[in-house]
Design a protein around this motif. Sequence first.
Motif, PDB file in Angstrom:
ATOM      1  N   ARG A  18       0.824  -1.206   0.000  1.00 19.53           N
ATOM      2  CA  ARG A  18       0.000   0.000   0.000  1.00 19.53           C
ATOM      3  C   ARG A  18       0.867   1.269   0.000  1.00 19.53           C
ATOM      4  O   ARG A  18       0.603   2.211  -0.745  1.00 19.53           O
ATOM      5  N   ILE A  19       1.911   1.300   0.804  1.00 18.80           N
ATOM      6  CA  ILE A  19       2.738   2.506   0.935  1.00 18.80           C
ATOM      7  C   ILE A  19       3.709   2.680  -0.232  1.00 18.80           C
ATOM      8  O   ILE A  19       3.946   3.799  -0.689  1.00 18.80           O
ATOM      9  N   PHE A  20       4.264   1.572  -0.735  1.00 17.79           N
ATOM     10  CA  PHE A  20       5.363   1.652  -1.700  1.00 17.79           C
ATOM     11  C   PHE A  20       5.056   1.060  -3.076  1.00 17.79           C
ATOM     12  O   PHE A  20       5.907   1.096  -3.953  1.00 17.79           O
ATOM     13  N   ASN A  21       3.874   0.481  -3.255  1.00 17.13           N
ATOM     14  CA  ASN A  21       3.556  -0.164  -4.526  1.00 17.13           C
ATOM     15  C   ASN A  21       4.600  -1.242  -4.825  1.00 17.13           C
ATOM     16  O   ASN A  21       5.099  -1.361  -5.941  1.00 17.13           O
ATOM     17  N   TYR A  22       4.934  -2.005  -3.817  1.00 19.34           N
ATOM     18  CA  TYR A  22       6.028  -2.978  -3.865  1.00 19.34           C
ATOM     19  C   TYR A  22       5.630  -4.214  -3.080  1.00 19.34           C
ATOM     20  O   TYR A  22       4.950  -4.077  -2.072  1.00 19.34           O
ATOM     21  N   PRO A  23       5.982  -5.389  -3.424  1.00 22.23           N
ATOM     22  CA  PRO A  23       6.724  -5.768  -4.620  1.00 22.23           C
ATOM     23  C   PRO A  23       5.770  -6.139  -5.751  1.00 22.23           C
ATOM     24  O   PRO A  23       4.711  -6.707  -5.514  1.00 22.23           O
ATOM     25  N   ASP A  24       6.158  -5.820  -6.943  1.00 19.93           N
ATOM     26  CA  ASP A  24       5.421  -6.227  -8.125  1.00 19.93           C
ATOM     27  C   ASP A  24       6.283  -5.943  -9.334  1.00 19.93           C
ATOM     28  O   ASP A  24       6.647  -4.794  -9.580  1.00 19.93           O
ATOM     29  N   ILE A  25       6.597  -6.974 -10.073  1.00 21.12           N
ATOM     30  CA  ILE A  25       7.466  -6.806 -11.231  1.00 21.12           C
ATOM     31  C   ILE A  25       6.792  -5.982 -12.326  1.00 21.12           C
ATOM     32  O   ILE A  25       7.457  -5.361 -13.141  1.00 21.12           O
ATOM     33  N   ASP A  26       5.465  -5.949 -12.346  1.00 14.13           N
ATOM     34  CA  ASP A  26       4.741  -5.234 -13.396  1.00 14.13           C
ATOM     35  C   ASP A  26       4.418  -3.780 -13.054  1.00 14.13           C
ATOM     36  O   ASP A  26       3.976  -3.035 -13.918  1.00 14.13           O
ATOM     37  N   ARG A  27       4.607  -3.398 -11.805  1.00 15.28           N
ATOM     38  CA  ARG A  27       4.319  -2.020 -11.407  1.00 15.28           C
ATOM     39  C   ARG A  27       5.610  -1.341 -10.971  1.00 15.28           C
ATOM     40  O   ARG A  27       6.562  -1.996 -10.591  1.00 15.28           O
ATOM     41  N   GLU A  28       5.590  -0.044 -11.000  1.00 17.12           N
ATOM     42  CA  GLU A  28       6.758   0.721 -10.566  1.00 17.12           C
ATOM     43  C   GLU A  28       6.667   1.036  -9.084  1.00 17.12           C
ATOM     44  O   GLU A  28       5.601   1.379  -8.581  1.00 17.12           O
ATOM     45  N   PHE A  29       7.794   0.909  -8.422  1.00 18.68           N
ATOM     46  CA  PHE A  29       7.924   1.327  -7.030  1.00 18.68           C
ATOM     47  C   PHE A  29       7.515   2.786  -6.958  1.00 18.68           C
ATOM     48  O   PHE A  29       7.911   3.597  -7.788  1.00 18.68           O
ATOM     49  N   ASN A  30       6.720   3.146  -5.982  1.00 19.01           N
ATOM     50  CA  ASN A  30       6.269   4.524  -5.867  1.00 19.01           C
ATOM     51  C   ASN A  30       5.801   4.784  -4.445  1.00 19.01           C
ATOM     52  O   ASN A  30       5.106   3.965  -3.858  1.00 19.01           O
ATOM     53  N   THR A  31       6.199   5.927  -3.903  1.00 21.62           N
ATOM     54  CA  THR A  31       5.781   6.320  -2.568  1.00 21.62           C
ATOM     55  C   THR A  31       5.883   7.833  -2.445  1.00 21.62           C
ATOM     56  O   THR A  31       6.620   8.477  -3.197  1.00 21.62           O
ATOM     57  N   SER A  32       5.155   8.385  -1.510  1.00 25.07           N
ATOM     58  CA  SER A  32       5.243   9.828  -1.259  1.00 25.07           C
ATOM     59  C   SER A  32       6.476  10.178  -0.423  1.00 25.07           C
ATOM     60  O   SER A  32       6.845  11.347  -0.317  1.00 25.07           O
ATOM     61  N   ILE A  33       7.106   9.179   0.170  1.00 19.62           N
ATOM     62  CA  ILE A  33       8.332   9.390   0.952  1.00 19.62           C
ATOM     63  C   ILE A  33       9.480   9.575  -0.039  1.00 19.62           C
ATOM     64  O   ILE A  33       9.567   8.847  -1.029  1.00 19.62           O
ATOM     65  N   PRO A  34      10.372  10.555   0.184  1.00 17.60           N
ATOM     66  CA  PRO A  34      11.497  10.735  -0.744  1.00 17.60           C
ATOM     67  C   PRO A  34      12.282   9.433  -0.910  1.00 17.60           C
ATOM     68  O   PRO A  34      12.537   8.717   0.056  1.00 17.60           O
ATOM     69  N   TYR A  35      12.640   9.139  -2.163  1.00 15.13           N
ATOM     70  CA  TYR A  35      13.435   7.930  -2.433  1.00 15.13           C
ATOM     71  C   TYR A  35      14.305   8.155  -3.664  1.00 15.13           C
ATOM     72  O   TYR A  35      14.053   9.050  -4.462  1.00 15.13           O
TER      73      TYR A  35
END
Length: 149
Positions: A18-35
């Motif tokens: 929910r927070i990081f859109n992870y893990p999933d090979i088909d989706r991109e990692f994404n979060t509102s926290i700086p990364y």
Amino acid sequence: MKIVSSEEYNKIWAKIERIFNYPDIDREFNTSIPYRVYNLPNCLWNEYQESLINEAFKSLSSNDLYALDWNHDCFVYNPNENIPLDTSWEDTERNCNVYFPSYYPDGDYYSFTAMDFKYGLFGNPWKKKIYVVGESLIERFELIKNQLK
């Protein structure tokens, strides 16, 4: 270090998804926290590289972290334990071998994150990427990144 229960395991991974859109090979990692995203070094991972990242985590806090290995045992650990690379043991109660993940994802999604998820390291071995989350961890990673190659 302790192994988390299967119930806790499911809650942790649901929150990470929910927070990081992870893990999933088909989706991109994404979060509102700086990364920041880094390419994984193409080298044999060794104890020195492992200790560099562990020291970065130790410098942030003395609190426990999650060490998460997708579809395998996950742990609560403290970087001050200085767990050696390739740590494993036989779990006689469950009749299986247990492997503590390294900071380098070598075939599974590995995550090492603060228990409040404000900083962490997320590895994707198929995309050959590592995602460093949280300004303070990014700053420390920038200082050591050239030594990880």
